[in-house]
Motif scaffolding. Sequence first.
Motif, short mmCIF file in Angstrom:
data_model
loop_
_atom_site.label_atom_id
_atom_site.label_comp_id
_atom_site.label_asym_id
_atom_site.label_seq_id
_atom_site.Cartn_x
_atom_site.Cartn_y
_atom_site.Cartn_z
N MET A 10 0.84 -1.20 0.00
CA MET A 10 0.00 0.00 0.00
C MET A 10 0.87 1.25 0.00
O MET A 10 0.59 2.23 -0.69
N ARG A 11 1.95 1.22 0.75
CA ARG A 11 2.87 2.36 0.81
C ARG A 11 3.55 2.57 -0.55
O ARG A 11 3.67 3.71 -1.02
N ALA A 12 3.95 1.48 -1.20
CA ALA A 12 4.59 1.59 -2.51
C ALA A 12 3.62 2.20 -3.52
O ALA A 12 4.00 3.07 -4.33
N ALA A 13 2.36 1.78 -3.47
CA ALA A 13 1.36 2.33 -4.38
C ALA A 13 1.11 3.81 -4.08
O ALA A 13 0.95 4.62 -5.00
N GLU A 14 1.12 4.16 -2.80
CA GLU A 14 0.93 5.55 -2.40
C GLU A 14 2.06 6.43 -2.93
O GLU A 14 1.81 7.53 -3.46
N LEU A 15 3.28 5.96 -2.80
CA LEU A 15 4.43 6.74 -3.29
C LEU A 15 4.42 6.86 -4.80
O LEU A 15 4.75 7.91 -5.35
N ALA A 16 4.01 5.77 -5.48
CA ALA A 16 3.94 5.83 -6.94
C ALA A 16 2.91 6.84 -7.40
O ALA A 16 3.14 7.60 -8.35
N GLU A 17 1.77 6.88 -6.72
CA GLU A 17 0.73 7.84 -7.06
C GLU A 17 1.19 9.27 -6.77
O GLU A 17 0.92 10.19 -7.55
N ARG A 18 1.92 9.44 -5.69
CA ARG A 18 2.46 10.77 -5.36
C ARG A 18 3.43 11.23 -6.44
O ARG A 18 3.38 12.39 -6.86
N ASP A 19 4.30 10.34 -6.89
CA ASP A 19 5.25 10.69 -7.95
C ASP A 19 4.51 11.03 -9.25
O ASP A 19 4.89 11.96 -9.97
N ARG A 20 3.46 10.25 -9.56
CA ARG A 20 2.69 10.51 -10.78
C ARG A 20 2.08 11.91 -10.74
O ARG A 20 2.11 12.65 -11.73
N ARG A 21 1.54 12.29 -9.59
CA ARG A 21 0.93 13.61 -9.46
C ARG A 21 1.97 14.72 -9.58
O ARG A 21 1.70 15.76 -10.18
N ARG A 22 3.15 14.49 -9.02
CA ARG A 22 4.21 15.50 -9.12
C ARG A 22 4.63 15.71 -10.56
O ARG A 22 4.83 16.84 -11.01
#
Length: 264
Positions: free
Chosen positions: A233-245
């Motif tokens: 879940m944390r990995a998916a959260e970080l990936a989504e954060r990077d995508r938004r950035r």
Amino acid sequence: MAEPFFRALELVIPRLAAANGPHVTIDGLANIPDSGGAVVAVNHTSYLDWYPASVAALRRRRRLRYLIKSEMTEVPVVDYVIRHARLIPVDRSAGAGAYDEAVRRLADGELVGLNPEATISRSFELQEFKTGAARMAHAAGVPLVPVIVWGIHRVWTKDHPKHLWRNHIPVLTKIGRPMAASANMTATTAELRNTMAVMLEEAQMEYPHPAGAHWVPRRLGGGAPTMAEALQMRAAELAERDRRRVQQAQGRRGRQTRDGRGAR
């Protein structure tokens, strides 16, 4: 230093908690030094872990200066609290300034609080620890004080609604004996984590856990994610954060390009 804003918080917040919850019980209060600097290391299951740790410091007539992620300074009300309570903002991409400030505060005799896990544990078990707590304590020549908070994640944690008012939730806080930080950061960090793991299990054994509840760890019969699931879940959260950035950066570049064409 009088610090009227901090004094106001010390008067108001405990009264609100007494009327609405959470209700904090503290074991090992005398382990917080009554003077001098110390790194207060707290497990991270909630957005409110700082509160029971700060209550413990207050009961020792001390003030806890917590490290807080710098993004919170973008929220005006929170930024006001950070500045007037003299908390320490941390830029995760460039933390040297916060580290130096924390070491200076420790050397000056203050209590500095932080979460060695750096991010909230969705499994409510201890994650891997960063070495920052050990490095700060060794650099400033002050002890590490291990603290376990259990129950506050029922009030406000990741992926679940907040229950800030009229919750009357019991919160158990265990404070371990101060530990010396050696020059071996890896060994000190491992010792700190092992100590806190034992304390966490003790706290969990003393606390009632209804079967299937989302805030109860899986190994205790609850519905919380396992550590492996939490890491995914944390990995998916970080990936989504990077995508938004990336998306935001592309949007800014697009606007700049359009503005440049318009100017011509």
